[in-house]
Design a protein around this motif. Structure first.
Motif, PDB file in Angstrom:
ATOM      1  N   ARG A 137      36.050 -27.113   9.196  1.00  0.00           N
ATOM      2  CA  ARG A 137      35.831 -26.435  10.479  1.00  0.00           C
ATOM      3  C   ARG A 137      36.385 -27.258  11.631  1.00  0.00           C
ATOM      4  O   ARG A 137      36.985 -26.719  12.571  1.00  0.00           O
ATOM      5  CB  ARG A 137      34.341 -26.193  10.678  1.00  0.00           C
ATOM      6  CG  ARG A 137      33.783 -25.087   9.789  1.00  0.00           C
ATOM      7  CD  ARG A 137      32.279 -24.925   9.984  1.00  0.00           C
ATOM      8  NE  ARG A 137      31.746 -23.836   9.181  1.00  0.00           N
ATOM      9  CZ  ARG A 137      30.453 -23.553   9.080  1.00  0.00           C
ATOM     10  NH1 ARG A 137      29.569 -24.308   9.734  1.00  0.00           N
ATOM     11  NH2 ARG A 137      30.031 -22.543   8.330  1.00  0.00           N
ATOM     12  N   ALA A 138      36.176 -28.580  11.557  1.00  0.00           N
ATOM     13  CA  ALA A 138      36.700 -29.450  12.612  1.00  0.00           C
ATOM     14  C   ALA A 138      38.231 -29.399  12.647  1.00  0.00           C
ATOM     15  O   ALA A 138      38.846 -29.331  13.721  1.00  0.00           O
ATOM     16  CB  ALA A 138      36.220 -30.886  12.387  1.00  0.00           C
ATOM     17  N   LEU A 139      38.837 -29.410  11.458  1.00  0.00           N
ATOM     18  CA  LEU A 139      40.302 -29.333  11.407  1.00  0.00           C
ATOM     19  C   LEU A 139      40.797 -27.996  11.945  1.00  0.00           C
ATOM     20  O   LEU A 139      41.793 -27.937  12.686  1.00  0.00           O
ATOM     21  CB  LEU A 139      40.771 -29.532   9.959  1.00  0.00           C
ATOM     22  CG  LEU A 139      40.583 -30.942   9.380  1.00  0.00           C
ATOM     23  CD1 LEU A 139      40.974 -30.973   7.914  1.00  0.00           C
ATOM     24  CD2 LEU A 139      41.399 -31.962  10.170  1.00  0.00           C
ATOM     25  N   ALA A 140      40.097 -26.908  11.563  1.00  0.00           N
ATOM     26  CA  ALA A 140      40.496 -25.586  12.062  1.00  0.00           C
ATOM     27  C   ALA A 140      40.348 -25.506  13.579  1.00  0.00           C
ATOM     28  O   ALA A 140      41.210 -24.962  14.282  1.00  0.00           O
ATOM     29  CB  ALA A 140      39.648 -24.501  11.383  1.00  0.00           C
ATOM     30  N   LEU A 141      39.225 -26.063  14.095  1.00  0.00           N
ATOM     31  CA  LEU A 141      39.018 -26.062  15.540  1.00  0.00           C
ATOM     32  C   LEU A 141      40.087 -26.887  16.245  1.00  0.00           C
ATOM     33  O   LEU A 141      40.623 -26.477  17.288  1.00  0.00           O
ATOM     34  CB  LEU A 141      37.624 -26.602  15.857  1.00  0.00           C
ATOM     35  CG  LEU A 141      37.229 -26.648  17.339  1.00  0.00           C
ATOM     36  CD1 LEU A 141      37.269 -25.255  17.939  1.00  0.00           C
ATOM     37  CD2 LEU A 141      35.852 -27.252  17.507  1.00  0.00           C
ATOM     38  N   ALA A 142      40.398 -28.048  15.683  1.00  0.00           N
ATOM     39  CA  ALA A 142      41.432 -28.885  16.281  1.00  0.00           C
ATOM     40  C   ALA A 142      42.780 -28.181  16.260  1.00  0.00           C
ATOM     41  O   ALA A 142      43.554 -28.229  17.235  1.00  0.00           O
ATOM     42  CB  ALA A 142      41.515 -30.220  15.530  1.00  0.00           C
ATOM     43  N   ALA A 143      43.078 -27.490  15.138  1.00  0.00           N
ATOM     44  CA  ALA A 143      44.342 -26.761  15.051  1.00  0.00           C
ATOM     45  C   ALA A 143      44.388 -25.632  16.073  1.00  0.00           C
ATOM     46  O   ALA A 143      45.419 -25.403  16.724  1.00  0.00           O
ATOM     47  CB  ALA A 143      44.522 -26.203  13.635  1.00  0.00           C
ATOM     48  N   ALA A 151      28.000 -33.320   0.137  1.00  0.00           N
ATOM     49  CA  ALA A 151      29.458 -33.427   0.086  1.00  0.00           C
ATOM     50  C   ALA A 151      30.112 -32.097   0.455  1.00  0.00           C
ATOM     51  O   ALA A 151      31.103 -32.049   1.197  1.00  0.00           O
ATOM     52  CB  ALA A 151      29.899 -33.866  -1.303  1.00  0.00           C
ATOM     53  N   ALA A 152      29.525 -30.974  -0.055  1.00  0.00           N
ATOM     54  CA  ALA A 152      30.067 -29.655   0.288  1.00  0.00           C
ATOM     55  C   ALA A 152      29.930 -29.384   1.779  1.00  0.00           C
ATOM     56  O   ALA A 152      30.860 -28.884   2.419  1.00  0.00           O
ATOM     57  CB  ALA A 152      29.347 -28.571  -0.524  1.00  0.00           C
ATOM     58  N   ASN A 153      28.753 -29.739   2.337  1.00  0.00           N
ATOM     59  CA  ASN A 153      28.558 -29.545   3.781  1.00  0.00           C
ATOM     60  C   ASN A 153      29.530 -30.407   4.583  1.00  0.00           C
ATOM     61  O   ASN A 153      30.078 -29.964   5.601  1.00  0.00           O
ATOM     62  CB  ASN A 153      27.120 -29.889   4.165  1.00  0.00           C
ATOM     63  CG  ASN A 153      26.128 -28.869   3.651  1.00  0.00           C
ATOM     64  OD1 ASN A 153      26.494 -27.725   3.389  1.00  0.00           O
ATOM     65  ND2 ASN A 153      24.879 -29.257   3.484  1.00  0.00           N
ATOM     66  N   ALA A 154      29.741 -31.637   4.128  1.00  0.00           N
ATOM     67  CA  ALA A 154      30.680 -32.514   4.826  1.00  0.00           C
ATOM     68  C   ALA A 154      32.093 -31.960   4.757  1.00  0.00           C
ATOM     69  O   ALA A 154      32.843 -31.965   5.741  1.00  0.00           O
ATOM     70  CB  ALA A 154      30.635 -33.919   4.217  1.00  0.00           C
ATOM     71  N   THR A 155      32.478 -31.436   3.581  1.00  0.00           N
ATOM     72  CA  THR A 155      33.810 -30.838   3.440  1.00  0.00           C
ATOM     73  C   THR A 155      33.958 -29.624   4.342  1.00  0.00           C
ATOM     74  O   THR A 155      34.986 -29.448   5.015  1.00  0.00           O
ATOM     75  CB  THR A 155      34.038 -30.433   1.975  1.00  0.00           C
ATOM     76  OG1 THR A 155      33.913 -31.592   1.139  1.00  0.00           O
ATOM     77  CG2 THR A 155      35.413 -29.827   1.796  1.00  0.00           C
ATOM     78  N   LEU A 156      32.918 -28.771   4.361  1.00  0.00           N
ATOM     79  CA  LEU A 156      32.955 -27.586   5.223  1.00  0.00           C
ATOM     80  C   LEU A 156      33.047 -27.977   6.695  1.00  0.00           C
ATOM     81  O   LEU A 156      33.827 -27.399   7.463  1.00  0.00           O
ATOM     82  CB  LEU A 156      31.717 -26.726   4.973  1.00  0.00           C
ATOM     83  CG  LEU A 156      31.603 -25.427   5.790  1.00  0.00           C
ATOM     84  CD1 LEU A 156      32.793 -24.526   5.496  1.00  0.00           C
ATOM     85  CD2 LEU A 156      30.298 -24.715   5.471  1.00  0.00           C
ATOM     86  N   THR A 157      32.254 -28.984   7.077  1.00  0.00           N
ATOM     87  CA  THR A 157      32.299 -29.453   8.471  1.00  0.00           C
ATOM     88  C   THR A 157      33.674 -30.002   8.818  1.00  0.00           C
ATOM     89  O   THR A 157      34.211 -29.736   9.901  1.00  0.00           O
ATOM     90  CB  THR A 157      31.235 -30.539   8.683  1.00  0.00           C
ATOM     91  OG1 THR A 157      29.947 -29.997   8.365  1.00  0.00           O
ATOM     92  CG2 THR A 157      31.237 -31.030  10.111  1.00  0.00           C
TER      93      THR A 157
END
Length: 311
Positions: free
Chosen positions: A132-138, A123-129
């Motif tokens: 990161r995906a949201l930050a990359l998209a932003a 769950a922590a890895n999924a949250t981190l991923t």
């Protein structure tokens, strides 16, 4: 036992001696002692069997009832011993089962804990991923917006520059359209000599018009054209010649300075020099000549009038 072997003799002596009752009592007491010893032995064996310290049989079958002859136990004692052994075995089995169940429960608890830890890590890895995906998209969206803003600003700047260039070109065209096609060679003048005028100041009759004006007054090209001469010309002093579109050449002499060079393009009214007194002259003026096709000079006055000017 000796007490049992002596019993008949004691019976025979009982009729003749008064001590018989005491011997009978002694015989009974011996039997009771023997019974007590037998019971004590059986009880001791049962207790030892219950404690796991006495082996009652060499047989491999642990549940077989021991014989009373081999152990010296009565059938009831042997049954008690067998029951004690069975109880002990069942108790051991129950203890082993409890140990197995406890171990299984511990293993299940450990497995459940490990599973929860793995789930939490996933769950922590999924949250981190996801972060990161949201930050990359932003970041991509910001970069795209910046690029779009830059492109928009560049397009706006290009459009503005194009509009300015068009406005400048339009203004230049308007100015050119509004500019006079022909002008007089100077301003603030008066004529001091005309074409073909005779006099001692010239070797031949006068070949142009003299526009007298103060020293330094600007001298202008009468029409648009190309400068073909800007040099000293003997009696003409500093002289500039301009060839126009129809091949006519206009000449400007006695100037104090040049403001053009050979090869320059000029418009009607462009300054080519200033009023001076160079060459053969008695006062500051510009000697103006008109040479059709670059040939012999003609009277400038009618030529100027033909082009709408009255000197």
């Amino acid at each position: 036992m000796p007490t049992h072997q002596d019993a008949p003799s004691a019976d025979r002596q009982a009729s003749s001696r008064p001590t018989a009752p005491r011997q009978v009592a002694k015989h009974r007491s011996g039997r009771r002692g023997s019974a007590r010893r037998t019971q004590l032995i059986g009880l001791t064996a049962a207790l030892a069997a219950a404690a796991g310290t006495v082996g009652l049989s060499s047989s491999a079958n642990s549940t077989a009832a021991p014989s009373s002859g081999s152990t010296g136990l009565s059938p009831s004692q042997a049954g008690a011993l067998t029951a004690a052994r069975i109880d002990r075995r069942d108790l051991g089995s129950r203890d082993a089962s409890r140990i197995d169940l406890s171990l299984e429960a511990t293993q299940k608890a450990a497995a459940a804990t490990a599973a929860r830890q793995r789930a939490a890590k996933l769950a922590a890895n999924a949250t981190l991923t996801q972060r990161r995906a949201l930050a990359l998209a932003a970041a991509k969206a910001a970069a795209a917006k910046k690029a779009a803003d830059s492109a928009k600003a560049l397009a706006s700047a290009k459009a503005e520059a194009k509009a300015k260039a068009a406005a400048i070109a339009k203004a230049a065209a308007a100015a050119k359209a509004a500019a006079p096609k022909i002008v007089l060679p100077t301003t603030g003048y008066h004529l001091t000599a005309r074409f073909d005028q005779a006099g001692g100041r010239w070797a031949h009759n006068h070949t142009g018009l003299d526009f007298a004006a103060p020293m330094g007054t600007p001298v202008r090209s009468v029409m648009a054209g190309e400068v073909i001469q800007a040099s000293w010309a003997g009696a003409y002093g500093r002289q500039v010649k301009v060839r126009h579109a129809d091949g006519t050449v206009t000449s400007y002499g006695h100037m104090s300075e040049f403001d053009v060079s050979v090869g320059d393009s000029v418009e009607a009214g462009s300054m080519v020099g200033r009023i001076g007194m160079t060459g053969n002259t008695t006062g500051p003026h510009v000697h103006f000549e008109v040479l059709p096709g670059g040939g012999s000079p003609v009277d400038p006055e009618p030529w100027l009038r033909e082009h709408g000017l009255n000197p």
